[in-house]
Write an enzyme that holds these catalytic residues in place. Structure first.
Site, PDB file in Angstrom:
ATOM      1  N   ARG A   1       0.908  -0.968  -0.554  1.00  0.00           N
ATOM      2  CA  ARG A   1      -0.066   0.303  -0.094  1.00  0.00           C
ATOM      3  C   ARG A   1       0.906   1.050  -0.329  1.00  0.00           C
ATOM      4  NH1 ARG A   1      -4.060  -2.606   3.070  1.00  0.00           N
ATOM      5  NH2 ARG A   1      -4.739  -4.483   2.073  1.00  0.00           N
TER       6      ARG A   1
ATOM      7  N   HIS B   1      -0.088   4.522  -2.621  1.00  0.00           N
ATOM      8  CA  HIS B   1      -0.575   5.640  -1.672  1.00  0.00           C
ATOM      9  C   HIS B   1       0.785   6.633  -2.412  1.00  0.00           C
ATOM     10  CE1 HIS B   1      -3.658   5.542   0.807  1.00  0.00           C
ATOM     11  NE2 HIS B   1      -3.640   4.142   0.564  1.00  0.00           N
TER      12      HIS B   1
ATOM     13  N   ASN C   1      -3.724   8.757   4.954  1.00  0.00           N
ATOM     14  CA  ASN C   1      -2.502   7.630   5.318  1.00  0.00           C
ATOM     15  C   ASN C   1      -2.348   8.257   6.563  1.00  0.00           C
ATOM     16  OD1 ASN C   1      -2.084   7.652   2.179  1.00  0.00           O
ATOM     17  ND2 ASN C   1      -0.411   9.262   2.158  1.00  0.00           N
TER      18      ASN C   1
ATOM     19  N   PRO D   1       4.340  18.643  -4.101  1.00  0.00           N
ATOM     20  CA  PRO D   1       2.897  18.721  -5.517  1.00  0.00           C
ATOM     21  C   PRO D   1       1.605  18.620  -4.201  1.00  0.00           C
ATOM     22  CG  PRO D   1       2.954  16.256  -5.814  1.00  0.00           C
ATOM     23  CD  PRO D   1       4.764  16.866  -5.047  1.00  0.00           C
TER      24      PRO D   1
ATOM     25  N   HIS E   1      -6.827  -5.583  -1.759  1.00  0.00           N
ATOM     26  CA  HIS E   1      -7.183  -5.691  -0.563  1.00  0.00           C
ATOM     27  C   HIS E   1      -7.832  -7.271  -0.257  1.00  0.00           C
ATOM     28  CE1 HIS E   1      -9.237  -1.963   0.149  1.00  0.00           C
ATOM     29  NE2 HIS E   1      -8.032  -1.650   0.516  1.00  0.00           N
TER      30      HIS E   1
END
Length: 313
Positions: free
Chosen positions: A68, A72, A100, A162, A185
């Site tokens: 993950r 992310h 997060n 950014p 998942h």
């Protein structure tokens, strides 16, 4: 953003990632190569694999956490290692962003990998933190019994953070990529706060009643936000049970069950849930390569960080 909407926000980010990957692919943009470190540091990838295997052996959940982190990282402007940066007076860290905060983990394992890789490469920062994330994600899936794939390499690390995009392009969107990547998942857990509304919704017709009752045993109506629930029945094994659960209305998150709710993705979910998930394995590996190609920094852009948590001076 309310907790009940975070799962939906995750899905929007996933759609954004797939759309960007499809756009890059259609434009023929693929400056990376799986052989990037073959000559400059042939010991790099084995070093990453050793640390990942040791970390997953100590804690099976860590495999899902490392996967993950790569997801992310890629969701914000591209796969550039920005997820790893600590907050500074000039950088608003992604670590504390809503998707997060108190969720993304495994940063200490990345630090360990970075130290071992630099040692394997003669004590020099040769391998980017962004590439470490991409390879660690692949090695984590393999360590949990999932498929392998050739990771495209040669990314460089961002030097700033950014702004997070709040919309996504639909042009070139591949629904199969969306379902395949959501299959990440099949490993790991979610906090109670992200699925409480689903299991306590008495009027919902898209959740198995017995499944909801079982989940309430560890996720209470007004407490236990951080209590964990497995995202499928085998959270430490990469398999197709996540999709079988969706067909049986046992998806833990709203965004998961939305993939099997009478829409156009139902047939893909059914297909992935059959044949022991073999078709899912193939598509997941392919989609991971596409996701890893989202706007990488290469050549003279970016840098190779000495410390994954800080921009080089």
């Amino acid at each position: 953003m309310a907790n009940s909407h975070r799962a939906i926000f995750f899905t929007i980010l996933l759609l954004l990632a797939v759309a960007a990957a499809a756009t890059a692919s259609s434009a023929g943009f693929s400056p990376l190569s799986p052989y990037y470190y073959s000559k400059i540091c042939p010991k790099a990838l084995p070093a990453i694999r050793r640390v990942v295997e040791a970390a997953v052996s100590r804690e099976r959940r860590m495999g899902a956490s490392l996967l993950r982190l790569h997801f992310h990282d890629c969701f914000v402007q591209g796969c550039d290692g920005s997820i790893l940066l600590d907050a500074t007076p000039t950088i608003d860290s992604e670590k504390t962003a809503l998707p997060n905060n108190n969720s993304a983990r495994g940063f200490e394992v990345i630090d360990m990998i970075k130290a071992e890789v630099d040692k394997a490469c003669g004590g020099k920062p040769v391998v980017s933190c962004a590439d470490i994330l991409a390879v660690a994600a692949r090695d984590s899936v393999v360590a949990l019994g999932g498929p392998s794939w050739e990771v495209q390499l040669g990314r460089r690390d961002s030097t700033d953070l950014p702004a997070l995009k709040s919309s996504f392009q639909k042009q070139g969107l591949n629904e199969r990529d969306l379902v395949a990547l959501s299959g990440g998942h099949t490993i790991g857990f979610s906090q109670c706060q992200f699925f409480r509304n689903r299991i306590f919704n008495e009027t919902a017709d898209n959740i198995d009643a017995e499944f909801a009752r079982e989940r309430r045993a560890s996720c209470f109506a007004g407490s236990g936000d951080a209590n964990l629930g497995s995202l499928d029945g085998s959270p430490a094994r990469f398999d197709g049970s996540y999709f079988k659960n969706l067909v049986e209305k046992k998806g833990l998150l709203h965004s998961d069950q939305a993939l099997f709710a009478g829409g156009s993705t139902d047939s893909v979910v059914k297909g992935y849930g059959s044949n022991n998930g073999r078709s899912f394995w193939f598509d997941f590996a392919s989609s991971m390569v596409k996701m890893g190609n989202i706007k990488p920094l290469t050549g003279n852009l970016g840098q190779i960080r000495v410390n994954c948590r800080k921009v080089n001076a």
